[in-house]
Structure formats: C-alpha cells, structure tokens
Design a protein around this motif. Structure first.
Motif, PDB file in Angstrom:
ATOM      1  N   SER A  26     -23.607 -56.770  22.121  1.00 48.27           N
ATOM      2  CA  SER A  26     -22.995 -55.915  23.140  1.00 48.27           C
ATOM      3  C   SER A  26     -21.479 -55.999  23.086  1.00 48.27           C
ATOM      4  N   ASN A  27     -20.827 -54.961  23.637  1.00 47.68           N
ATOM      5  CA  ASN A  27     -19.366 -54.927  23.749  1.00 47.68           C
ATOM      6  C   ASN A  27     -18.672 -55.096  22.408  1.00 47.68           C
ATOM      7  N   LEU A  54     -27.711 -53.974  22.558  1.00 51.59           N
ATOM      8  CA  LEU A  54     -26.712 -53.164  21.864  1.00 51.59           C
ATOM      9  C   LEU A  54     -25.845 -52.398  22.857  1.00 51.59           C
ATOM     10  N   SER A  55     -25.777 -52.856  24.083  1.00 49.71           N
ATOM     11  CA  SER A  55     -25.048 -52.144  25.127  1.00 49.71           C
ATOM     12  C   SER A  55     -23.544 -52.148  24.869  1.00 49.71           C
ATOM     13  N   ASN A  56     -22.867 -51.156  25.455  1.00 49.83           N
ATOM     14  CA  ASN A  56     -21.411 -51.055  25.379  1.00 49.83           C
ATOM     15  C   ASN A  56     -20.909 -50.972  23.941  1.00 49.83           C
ATOM     16  N   ASN A  57     -21.460 -49.992  23.219  1.00 53.59           N
ATOM     17  CA  ASN A  57     -21.017 -49.713  21.859  1.00 53.59           C
ATOM     18  C   ASN A  57     -20.780 -48.205  21.721  1.00 53.59           C
ATOM     19  N   LEU A  58     -20.835 -47.693  20.502  1.00 50.27           N
ATOM     20  CA  LEU A  58     -20.552 -46.273  20.254  1.00 50.27           C
ATOM     21  C   LEU A  58     -21.741 -45.569  19.622  1.00 50.27           C
ATOM     22  N   LEU A  59     -22.942 -46.010  19.925  1.00 50.60           N
ATOM     23  CA  LEU A  59     -24.154 -45.493  19.294  1.00 50.60           C
ATOM     24  C   LEU A  59     -24.593 -44.160  19.893  1.00 50.60           C
ATOM     25  N   ASN A  60     -25.103 -43.273  19.027  1.00 51.79           N
ATOM     26  CA  ASN A  60     -25.730 -42.044  19.517  1.00 51.79           C
ATOM     27  C   ASN A  60     -27.108 -41.822  18.915  1.00 51.79           C
ATOM     28  N   ALA A  72     -31.303 -47.981  29.497  1.00 50.32           N
ATOM     29  CA  ALA A  72     -30.556 -46.922  28.812  1.00 50.32           C
ATOM     30  C   ALA A  72     -29.594 -46.230  29.769  1.00 50.32           C
ATOM     31  N   SER A  73     -29.073 -46.943  30.731  1.00 52.11           N
ATOM     32  CA  SER A  73     -28.136 -46.379  31.702  1.00 52.11           C
ATOM     33  C   SER A  73     -26.788 -46.100  31.037  1.00 52.11           C
ATOM     34  N   GLU A  74     -25.973 -45.304  31.743  1.00 50.43           N
ATOM     35  CA  GLU A  74     -24.603 -45.023  31.291  1.00 50.43           C
ATOM     36  C   GLU A  74     -24.566 -44.397  29.901  1.00 50.43           C
TER      37      GLU A  74
END
Length: 620
Positions: free
Chosen positions: A475-476, A497-503, A543-545
């Motif tokens: 994360s981050n 994997l939170s707070n990254n640039l994944l799509n 899967a928030s935000e």
C-alpha cells in the motif's frame, strides 16, 4: 423404517407470546394444524405455552390414521419432508418457568430463552443430549441446574444479564464448550478448573466484579477473544503468553496497574486497556506483538511513550489520550500503517498545539521531519535515519559496500527468522535487490511489507518467495500495474494494494484460490476487475475510494464466501435490488456514492437494513 411424522417444521418460534384467557386466543403457526389446548387454569406460566409443544415430535391421532396417499396430496406434508424439532425459540415473552416436559424434545440442538422472567431452569434440560446452543440471557437466573453441566454437545452458552454471583465449578465439565458469555452479572471470581474448557474460543465476562483471574485460565489454549471490561482486576497473569491464539483482549475500566510483556501472544491484534491505572508501557511488549493493530491506553497514568513503540509495525490505531505524556517519540513516524493517533488531553510541550489539532497525518509528518533532522545532525544523513527489520536502507536503495558484496549480517537473519517478516516502510524505495528476497526465503519469511515507498510495480525478486508468502502489503506506493507472476503465489491469503495508481489487474489474478482478503482501495479502478469475481475463497473485498460506476451482482453471486464488501466513495449510480439476495454478505458499505436509493438514512442503519430494503424492491 418409514412412517408418518408429526406435521411440524425444523424450527419453532413463539415470541412475544401473551397470556391468553381462552384457547380461542391462541393460533398455531399452521392454520391446518391447530394446537389443542385445555381450558386455561390459574397459571403457572409453563402451562401458558401450548401443551402440544412438548409433544411436538410425537405423531398425533390424525397423523397415525393417515395413509400414504393422503400424506402425499401436498408435497410439503409428505413424510420425507418431515423432520423432528431441533430449534425452539421462546424469547421475548414473560415466562417464569419452563415445564419439565422439555425433556421430550430430545432432538433439540438450539434452545433460545432470552428476554423472559425465568428464575430457574428445570433439571430435565440436562437430558437434551443433542443441545448445542443455549441462550438464557436477560432473565433472573442465579444458578443453572447441576444436570445441565453434563450436556455432552453444548458449544454455545449465553447467561449474560442475569443475577449470577459465581460460576459453578461444574462448568468445567462442558468439555465441548466454545463460547461462554457471562457478562452483566455479579460474578465475583472464576472457579478453579475453568482451564479445562480447552475448546473455548471466546470468554466474555464484562460488567462483573471479578478481582482476580485463576492461574489455569492460561490453559484455555484455544481462546481468541477475552472480554473483561468493567471489572475489578488489578493485574493479569504473567504467563498470558501461553494463550498463543489470543487475538482480542478487552480490559477497559478495571484497576490494572501494569501490563505483562505478552511474550508468546504474537497473534494479538487488539489490546483495549483504557480507564485503568497503568503507568508504563513495557518495552518488551512492543517487540512481542508484531500483529497488534489497535492499542487503546487512554485515561491511564502513562508519563512516557517508549521508542520501542515503532516495533508495533502493523499498528493502525494508537490512543493515549488523557494521560500525562509530555513528549512524543520521533520513532512513531516509522509506523507505516498508523492512521489514527489520539493524544489529546496530554501536556505535550514539544509539538505546537495547532499541529496537534491538525490530526494524525500532520503530527506524523512533524515527527518524521524531526527524525531526519536528528539523523543529519548526528552525521548519518537521510539514508541512515533508520533501519527496519534489520535491513540497511542505504543498501536497499542501491548503495554499494566497499567490497561490492552483501555483508554477512545483511539483512539481519536472526530478525527475519524470529519475526518471519520482511518489512521496510517509509524509505522512498524504488526497487529492491533480488538478494533480499532470496535471504528472506532462506529464513522462512512469509510476511512481506513494503508499504509507503515509491515502488512502481512488484519487485521481480518477489518471485523467489512465491511458495512462502501468505501476506503481501504494498500500500501507499505508486504501483501502476501488477505483473502476471502474482498468480504463482499459491499460499497468499492477504493482499493490500491500496493507495496506488492501479486501474486493472491481470487476468491470471483469478487463480489465487487461497486469497481471503483483498484491499484495492484508493486506486483508479473504473469497475471491479472480472478476475476478482473468480476468487472463490475471498471473504473480504475493500474497493472504496475508486471510480467504480456499477455493481456486477452476477459476478458477486459467484463469490459465495464473500462476507465484507466495502464500496464507499465510488461513482455507483444504481444499486440493483437483487443485491439483497446475497445473504452471505454480512457487512456492506455503500456511503459516498451518487445513487438516490437506498437513501442515506437506510445506509446509516447498517447492512441488515440495506439488504432488507433491497429485497423488498425485487420485482415479483
């Protein structure tokens, strides 16, 4: 042998049952099979229950006379659809006694009697040998019949909100017991021998007057949760570490003077000890609790926070409000997962009041800046500001030793072997040498944590640990894609994997059958990737935000183990009513989306209200 069964279903419920003045005022659940009642007599309330109830497993005259053809006129009345009563719910009435005839219900596995006016239970309950769950909370009981302690299959016992002043020593004979709730009574002490309850996973005794815990408490090696809040405890057993499976410990509002070192309690994730008289946080405790996420020590007598708090690497929430702390150690800034730091009510003089009022992020940034400044003053520079899990940050960033080789003590093999964890946080790493993962593999490491760095993807060296890693935290960072080799991690159960640039996620991601929790919050996902719906073992999806616009209910239906779904603060415009049919979801978060229905008031009432609302709107 085949024969007619009584026309009753598996579950029988009589709730909010009121005293009747005549038999006509009572109606059975099945209008075709009314209960036969005698003229009411001046009551003992046991007779206020339908008398037929206690013989419900016996065939009545009509059933005995019926032939096979008549039985099969209605499929629901066919003999092969009839089963003995095993769940009886008599809660929320005004019963003061239960008839001894309860012994006739030999097939009972669940008996629910909470919220009545019971002052005693009949000894005949001890003959219900198949009984597994008994709930007698919110009554007026002061003891249980001795015969009940011989129930061979009892696993769940709730006696909370009664008038018990002690637990009978015979409770230790309930060898199959897994859950015991004795909260909100007047219990003064626990009996010796309670340690024989070796299968117990939850011991709940809040709001009593317990002053001391028996030494054999630590023999209950299966305990995962202990709730002793609002008692009169002054200390805990020194050998608490023998409870190696303990995850949650609640000790608020006692008279505890000091905490043990918790050596051996590595599984502990929550420690709540507010409103006591604790003066010191043991330094050894910090190194013994690598998985602690919540530490609540507000309203105590603590004067100093040890630097060793930085060893609580998984800490999410630290509350030390209303103590007498004057200095915050700069090492707190190395806690990569700390999202809530509560320090109000302390005479802190080393940080300006306006910074303290700005909250956790600002406080940690201030402490981090001071740590870097201190390192420079000591001549070490930024790279030498810290060392995490025995790994030289300079070396990880690509700096070479004089001989060009990895020194023998890098990384610290003892620490890796002892903690089974490779963790480097807050160091702005852009890459990690393969050798680091090779050494971690050799030492049996199964937790990898590189949160709060500058990684743009998963380090290639991770592949050396594909057969070992169970928890992976990235994360981050600035990760923009996940490589296909993630599918090779056959033991992975937790992935952050939170707070990254994944799509998006690779198609191969769907083969991770061991994955139980996935956190992809605060990325750029326009939808939940299709591969996620293939994760048959997934229980928690956060899967928030993101920018998710629609709910794929058919995909969610494939995830039969999913219990927690967090979709807060996305772009969801409609919530399909059929989502309400996914009864396996017990925790649903939808706040912060632009849909109009369900309204905010419904969302605030919780998951049950949301799901009920949705089910009511499914077209018939």
């Amino acid at each position: 042998m085949c024969g007619p069964y009584p026309r009753r279903r598996r579950y029988y419920q009589i709730r909010e049952f009121q005293m009747a003045s005549s038999a006509d005022e009572l109606e059975s659940e099945d209008p075709d099979d009314e209960l036969e009642l005698d003229e009411p007599e001046p009551p003992t309330l046991a007779e206020d229950l339908p008398k037929r109830l206690y013989d419900i497993n016996e065939a009545d005259a009509d059933s005995k006379a019926v032939n096979l053809e008549q039985l099969t006129i209605k499929e629901e009345d066919a003999w092969w659809n009839q089963v003995p009563l095993n769940n009886l719910d008599l809660s929320s009435n005004t019963l003061t006694h239960i008839s001894p005839k309860i012994e006739n219900l030999q097939s009972l596995t669940v008996l629910t009697l909470h919220d009545n006016a019971l002052v005693e239970l009949p000894p005949e309950i001890g003959k219900l040998e198949k009984l597994m769950r008994l709930n007698v909370s919110h009554n007026k009981l002061s003891q249980l019949p001795r015969e009940m302690y011989s129930l061979p299959e009892l696993r769940h016992l709730n006696i909370s909100y009664n008038e018990f002043d002690e637990l009978n020593p015979d409770i230790s004979d309930l060898h199959m017991l897994e859950f015991l709730d004795g909260g909100h009574n007047n219990i003064q002490s626990l009996p010796g021998g309670i340690g024989f309850l070796v299968r117990l996973t939850a011991l709940l005794l809040p709001n009593n007057h317990i002053k001391e815990l028996p030494p054999d408490l630590v023999n209950m090696r299966s305990l995962q949760k202990i709730d002793l809040m609002h008692n009169d405890l002054t200390s805990l057993p020194e050998d608490m570490g023998l409870l190696r499976k303990l995850e949650c410990l609640y000790l608020q509002h006692n008279d505890i003077l000091e905490l043990p070192e918790f050596e051996g309690n590595e599984a502990l994730s929550e420690l709540h000890a507010s409103n006591n008289f604790i003066k010191i946080i043991p330094k050894a405790m910090c190194s013994n609790l690598p998985h602690l996420k919540i530490l609540d020590l507000r309203d105590n007598k603590i004067t100093e926070l040890p630097d060793e708090l930085c060893l609580l690497r998984n800490l999410n929430r630290l509350d030390v409000s209303n103590n007498t702390i004057s200095v915050l150690p700069v090492t707190l800034s190395s806690l990569a997962h700390l999202i809530s730091l509560q320090v109000e009510g302390n005479p802190i003089k080393t940080i300006r009041r306006d910074i303290l009022q700005c909250g956790t992020t600002r406080i940690l940034k201030t402490l981090h800046d001071r740590a870097l400044a201190k390192a420079k003053e000591e001549g070490g520079g930024v790279d030498d500001a810290s060392t995490s899990a025995g790994i030289s940050v300079t070396r990880l960033r690509g700096g070479q030793m004089d001989d060009g080789d990895i020194p023998g003590n890098f990384p610290d093999r003892y620490k890796l072997r002892h903690t089974r964890t490779l963790a480097v946080n807050l160091e702005e790493l852009t890459s990690v040498p393969d050798q680091v993962f090779q050494i971690a593999r050799d030492e049996g490491v199964h937790v990898v944590d590189f949160a709060r760095n500058q990684l743009s993807t998963l380090p290639n060296g991770l592949q050396h640990m594909k057969d070992l890693v169970t928890e992976l935290v990235l994360s981050n960072n600035v990760i923009g894609y996940v490589p296909q080799f993630i599918s090779q991690f056959t033991r992975l159960s937790f992935l952050n994997l939170s707070n990254n640039l994944l799509n998006d996620l690779p198609t191969e991601f769907g083969v991770l059958n061991t994955l139980r929790e996935l956190n992809i919050a605060n990325n750029r996902f326009p939808c939940i990737p299709n591969c996620v719906y293939e994760l048959q073992g997934l229980e928690i999806l956060i899967a928030s935000e993101n920018h998710i616009k629609m709910l794929n209910v058919s995909g969610l239906q494939n995830m039969r183990r999913l219990s927690t779904l967090d979709l807060r603060n996305n772009d969801i415009e409609t919530v399909p009513p059929i989502l309400g049919n996914l009864t396996n979801i017990t925790h649903l978060e939808l706040v912060g989306n632009p849909f109009r229905q369900p309204r905010h008031q419904i969302l605030m009432k919780g998951t049950d209200a949301i799901m009920s609302y949705l089910r009511d709107r499914i077209p018939t």
